[in-house]
Design an enzyme around this catalytic site. Sequence first.
Site, short mmCIF file in Angstrom:
data_model
loop_
_atom_site.label_atom_id
_atom_site.label_comp_id
_atom_site.label_asym_id
_atom_site.label_seq_id
_atom_site.Cartn_x
_atom_site.Cartn_y
_atom_site.Cartn_z
N GLY A 201 0.71 -1.40 -0.04
CA GLY A 201 -0.14 0.11 0.59
C GLY A 201 0.61 0.84 0.11
N GLY A 206 3.69 7.96 2.95
CA GLY A 206 4.55 6.51 2.94
C GLY A 206 4.38 5.57 2.46
N GLU A 207 5.04 4.37 2.41
CA GLU A 207 4.41 3.32 1.65
C GLU A 207 3.98 2.04 2.90
OE1 GLU A 207 7.24 4.11 -2.09
OE2 GLU A 207 7.85 3.02 -0.25
N ASP A 317 -12.56 8.35 9.41
CA ASP A 317 -11.83 8.30 8.70
C ASP A 317 -12.23 7.16 7.86
OD1 ASP A 317 -11.40 9.05 5.84
OD2 ASP A 317 -8.89 8.50 6.41
#
Length: 702
Positions: A201, A206-207, A317
């Site tokens: 993802g 970032g990752e 969220d």
Amino acid sequence: MADLEAVLADVSYLMAMEKSRNEPYKRSTKKVQLPDPSCRDVTYKYLQEKIQISFEHLFNERIGYSIFKQYIMNGGSGDPGSEKALLFLEKIKDYQDMDSNALRKPAAKAIFDEFIMPDLLARDHPYDIEDAEEVRASLANDETSHALFDKYGNSIKEMMLEHEYPSFVDSNYYTRYLQWKSLEINTRVKIEDFSLHRIIGRGGFGEVYGCRKVDTGRMYAMKCLYKKRIKMKQGERMAVNERDILARVDTPFIVCLNYAFQTGDRLCFILDLMNGGDLHYHLTQRNSFTEAETRFYAAEVILGLEHMHNRSIVYRDLKPANVLLDEAGHVRISDLGLATDFSVKKPTATVGTHGYMAPEVIEKGSYDSSADWFSLGCMLMKLLNGRCPFRPPKCKEKSTIDNLTLTMNVEFPDTFSPELKDMLGKLLERKPDRRLGCKGRGAEEVKSHPFFSCLDWNAASRVKLSPPVIPPKGEVNAADAFDIGNFNEDDTKGIKLTKEDDDQYKNFDIFLPDRWQKEIVETIFETVNLEADRLENKKPKRSASVDLSGDCILQGYLLKLGGPFLSQWQKKYFHLFPNRLEWRAEPSTLANNLITMDDLVSVRECSYKTYDKCICLELCRNKKSSDIYLRTENEIEFDQWFKHLSATLEQAVQMLKRGGKMLRSVNSSEETRASLRHGLGMMAGLSPLSEGNGRATFRKNS
């Protein structure tokens, strides 16, 4: 070529996952070794200072309980009833974890028949007879509550504390427990402790990678946030806030934090790995979910929200893409980057995903957990209907979506049940004070809605419900690595990190002992114990004994600077007494070196060549030998030895000062003076040679 690389990345990742599920310790490439048993003294004193030495602490820890159980099963203090009592307690815990009366009823009867009835018949019941009668009466009335055996559980713990714990503390099992605690205390997790696999993802900062912890073989998700990208988007507070929020939550319904650390250019979160994809991905595979399926996902999400709201955290969220499935199909809320605390001040920022944000969030009014219940309504509509109610097809205009959220009355399909329509209508109420979940009882209002009347919330809270979708095994359930893509490094080319940037993250690292112990017990605990036993058995047995006279303050291995030209650090075993410091080659040999407190001028922290933290014992100038330099193998040992050496020297100096004044006092009797001379001589590390006429002469101890 790119396709081949993606396939190879997937195969490697899936093989790592499979081996992690089956005997993960065989996947470990870094050997975990327990510290020497001599760490017992230092570790005990450290835990004592932290008020973490008690039966309750040990019994409630995974490692502590596991070692205590081994001790009991191997005979314990010799009481044959202790093993049966501990098995009784474990049966009680299993009973309490059962979901329904249908399961608890036969289990309760089996427990009564195995652990209570035989003792009653033999008139040898070691517990309160009234407790037995209460259980018997409850079983006769088919009453099998979770608390049925609670009194027995408390009695067993009290018995263990009184009859087994004292002898356990004196045993080698307790030493093994302190070896594990020493390892825990001194563990510092860093990026080298993980082997990265494929990317799974990517976000704004970032990752996320699938990774394997090299010492246990356990698979995790590593979320890496790049400091330059954070600085470019002014997201420093958000990154630190996410770490703080994650450290406060621990539930099966949220993707929880295990470790957090940083490198020069990254902030790293080690999170539970959810390998089943997210709800958005599964929704695209089937267009919509049924009411029964949606009820399951709603229940587990509600339990996650409840956990956060009980800690004054609003998530902000909630959407299908942020709800992840594990391999069994259970779901957890993920990505707490926008979550915030509302206990001191209610937030007013407009954050979240348009189409899921509550009206009060869009209008920048103050809000609390109310915002999450509106988002829940939006998400459930998406799962049931295939689209969010406030996002028209192909509409990407945020202003249009927000305007619809503030003005549109949602209409529900005729296929929805009346209970579902009623719940959704109350969740999507624009006014917070009229919204379901916002009238004073929080999550309980939602859980008690008729839509959930057929759901066993107790089973749901114990993760015992049957998931409607089980992700296919042998699949990654994520986009291809090349589809996820990479960041454009040119974006951050002009960004430079400064000392001020580093200062913002100085307390970022986190280590959660409970999570670490869970990982250890489920992977390498038995293997490491067997290896430690093997190494202990290989050590030569020595017949020499050391008389510590019961007044040893601290003992253990230290590294002492010695050898030709003071060029070697030699491992010696030290004993600290009120009047002297002794050292020898091994714990069981006789001491061949010592210094008295009278020989010392000071104890100070120093650096020696490449070693930052050393202890310098400064000797009197009339001593022929040079100052003594010591160092330890970890910070905890350094702190304890430095603290106790300094305190012992200070106490000796004060004693000598007070004693000298009393010896000079004209009011002191000869008997008092003789006693003081003897005591002062001992404090200086001397032994009496002779006493006569009220005076004594001394020699150095050896």
